[in-house]
Design a protein around this motif. Structure first.
Motif, short mmCIF file in Angstrom:
data_model
loop_
_atom_site.label_atom_id
_atom_site.label_comp_id
_atom_site.label_asym_id
_atom_site.label_seq_id
_atom_site.Cartn_x
_atom_site.Cartn_y
_atom_site.Cartn_z
N PHE A 128 0.85 -1.25 -0.07
CA PHE A 128 -0.03 0.02 0.04
C PHE A 128 0.95 1.15 -0.03
N TRP A 129 1.05 1.57 -1.24
CA TRP A 129 2.19 3.09 -1.40
C TRP A 129 1.66 3.89 -2.67
N PRO A 130 0.39 4.56 -2.42
CA PRO A 130 -0.25 5.11 -3.60
C PRO A 130 0.80 6.12 -4.36
N PRO A 131 0.86 6.38 -5.62
CA PRO A 131 1.65 7.30 -6.17
C PRO A 131 1.17 8.67 -5.93
N LYS A 132 1.88 9.55 -5.98
CA LYS A 132 1.40 10.98 -6.24
C LYS A 132 0.49 11.29 -7.20
N GLY A 133 -0.67 11.99 -6.83
CA GLY A 133 -1.86 12.10 -7.68
C GLY A 133 -3.01 11.03 -7.33
N ASP A 134 -2.67 9.93 -6.59
CA ASP A 134 -3.68 9.09 -6.25
C ASP A 134 -4.52 9.77 -5.13
N PRO A 135 -6.16 9.54 -4.91
CA PRO A 135 -6.79 10.22 -3.96
C PRO A 135 -6.26 9.64 -2.53
N LEU A 136 -5.70 8.18 -2.66
CA LEU A 136 -5.15 8.00 -1.22
C LEU A 136 -3.82 8.25 -0.80
N ARG A 137 -3.34 9.15 -1.62
CA ARG A 137 -1.84 9.15 -1.18
C ARG A 137 -1.63 9.95 0.06
N ASP A 138 -2.54 10.66 0.55
CA ASP A 138 -2.32 11.52 1.74
C ASP A 138 -2.43 10.57 3.08
N LEU A 139 -2.80 9.35 2.70
CA LEU A 139 -2.55 8.07 3.93
C LEU A 139 -1.44 7.76 4.24
N VAL A 140 -0.30 8.13 3.39
CA VAL A 140 1.19 7.75 3.61
C VAL A 140 1.99 8.75 3.77
N GLY A 141 1.57 10.00 2.90
CA GLY A 141 2.32 11.43 3.07
C GLY A 141 3.69 11.05 2.74
N GLU A 142 4.81 11.69 3.30
CA GLU A 142 6.12 11.73 3.05
C GLU A 142 7.00 11.31 4.18
N GLY A 143 7.60 10.17 3.93
CA GLY A 143 8.66 9.79 4.98
C GLY A 143 7.77 9.67 6.46
N GLY A 144 6.73 9.08 6.52
CA GLY A 144 6.08 8.82 7.71
C GLY A 144 5.28 9.72 8.28
N ASP A 145 5.10 10.92 7.70
CA ASP A 145 4.45 12.03 8.46
C ASP A 145 2.81 12.01 8.44
N ALA A 146 2.49 10.93 7.89
CA ALA A 146 0.68 10.77 7.72
C ALA A 146 0.50 9.58 8.60
N SER A 147 0.99 8.50 8.62
CA SER A 147 0.74 7.18 9.08
C SER A 147 1.89 6.45 9.64
N SER A 148 2.88 6.15 8.79
CA SER A 148 3.97 5.31 9.12
C SER A 148 5.23 5.54 8.25
#
Length: 387
Positions: free
Chosen positions: A357-377
């Motif tokens: 589960f690693w959505p690419p940029k532009g995917d609506p679910l991208r903000d669930l992962v963020g960058e470098g763990g700043d959203a979830s892990s």
């Protein structure tokens, strides 16, 4: 702690609706094919600095980070999942509260309930009685059997929809490192402490799951220490290697290991199993001693789950395929992205699907992962469908 704002909820629900038409979506998140079971692992970064802090956060309604972790699980909807880095307490309160937290849908995803839960003590924060780091004290996090500021930090939990055979669960928290034949322990470095040190930085678990057809799937769960944060003796690198090698020996039916109840030996030859967890070792890059991991991949057969987000992530190119990466770590002063999280079934199983589960940029679910763990892990959930 930041409580989840209502505006963020609405944004996530809109993104969930848009993802039905999003090009290049994260992965095929359709349910497993009929007769298959979805098994996942997720280092969900649910550890906190103080004992009881995670449970209190969950009681207060959670945070943005907890909501993102929950939604990722709800999107993938595994039948069985190992959570790494969830603080363990003696009564399993935090793990039970997190299971309840998953029942409420997040960001437009449906809630999910796991009737079966297993968690147990780990070695993090458990005093060894020795000054292992040479700072003149015996009460620091590096003096414990596993690095931790308190007992149970960075623990583990298994959540399952199929029932667990609780009477057959085996744990190896107290397994001595020195008992492993041909181990890589730097004995001279640890001196008098060497004979007492435990192999597992957290624990090794064999958790049997009873599948709908009556067969048993052994979940072989662990979270070895990172192979860094030490000196030229490479104690952590050597320990990581041997923690991974434990599963090679166990799945091959070796007889040297003894579980916490006193029973010796590994799996019988006909047992179906899956090795899963954050193994903190990449098969091609990074600082790990790769021999044990490569042996484990050869023993199981590597399905190498992939993601579009990992494939397109920035950073220096590595030897390994970036689409298989599962950790989003900094490039400057860090190891960069690596593959360290695994779901490795024995060859008796047919793999019908897999993903990271690693959505690419532009995917609506991208903000669930963020960058470098700043959203979830800073790790990504990995799943495999088995039949």
């Amino acid at each position: 702690m930041k409580l989840l704002p209502e505006g963020w909820r609405r944004a996530r629900m809109l993104a969930a609706a848009l993802t039905l038409w999003a090009p290049g979506a994260v992965a095929d998140l359709r349910p497993p094919v009929e007769g298959a079971i979805r098994v996942a692992t997720f280092n969900a970064a649910l550890s906190r600095r103080h004992p009881g802090q995670l449970a209190q956060e969950l009681r207060l309604g959670g945070s943005e980070q907890l909501a993102a972790v929950a939604e990722i699980i709800q999107r993938v909807r595994p039948d069985v999942i190992l959570i790494n880095e969830i603080d363990h307490d003696r009564r399993g309160v935090a793990a039970a509260l997190f299971r309840d937290f998953l029942k409420e849908g997040r960001g437009g995803a449906a809630g999910i309930y796991y009737p079966h839960l297993f968690t147990a003590p780990v070695n993090t924060g458990v005093a060894s009685g020795f000054d292992l780091d040479g700072d003149g004290r015996m009460d620091g996090p590096r003096d414990a059997f596993g690095f931790g500021w308190f007992e149970g930090q960075y623990g583990m939990a298994v959540l399952s929809r199929p029932p667990l055979d609780e009477g057959a669960i085996r744990t190896f928290q107290r397994q001595l490192w020195a008992a492993m034949p041909d181990n890589l322990m730097p004995t001279a470095h640890f001196s008098d402490a060497a004979p007492t040190l435990r192999l597992s930085s957290k624990s090794h678990w064999d958790v049997p799951v009873t599948l709908p057809d009556g067969r048993v799937l052994h979940l072989l769960a662990s979270h070895p220490t990172p192979p860094v944060f030490d000196g030229p003796e490479d104690a952590n690198g050597r320990r990581n290697h041997d923690e991974v090698r434990f599963w090679v020996d166990y799945a091959s039916g070796a007889g040297w290991m003894v579980d916490d109840s006193g029973r010796a030996g590994g799996l019988p030859p006909d047992a179906g199993f899956v090795v899963l967890g954050d193994l903190n070792a990449d098969p091609a890059d990074g600082d790990a001693r790769r021999g044990a991991l490569l042996a484990l991949l050869a023993l199981t057969g590597d399905t190498a789950p992939r993601s579009a987000g990992g494939a397109r992530a920035p950073g220096p190119r590595k030897t390994g395929d970036p689409a298989t990466h599962t950790a989003d770590w900094r490039d400057a002063g860090g190891p960069g992205n690596l593959r360290v999280d695994y779901v490795l079934p024995s060859k008796a199983w047919t793999v019908t699907g897999a993903g990271v589960f690693w959505p690419p940029k532009g995917d609506p679910l991208r903000d669930l992962v963020g960058e470098g763990g700043d959203a979830s892990s800073d790790h990504r959930l990995v799943w495999v469908d088995l039949k």
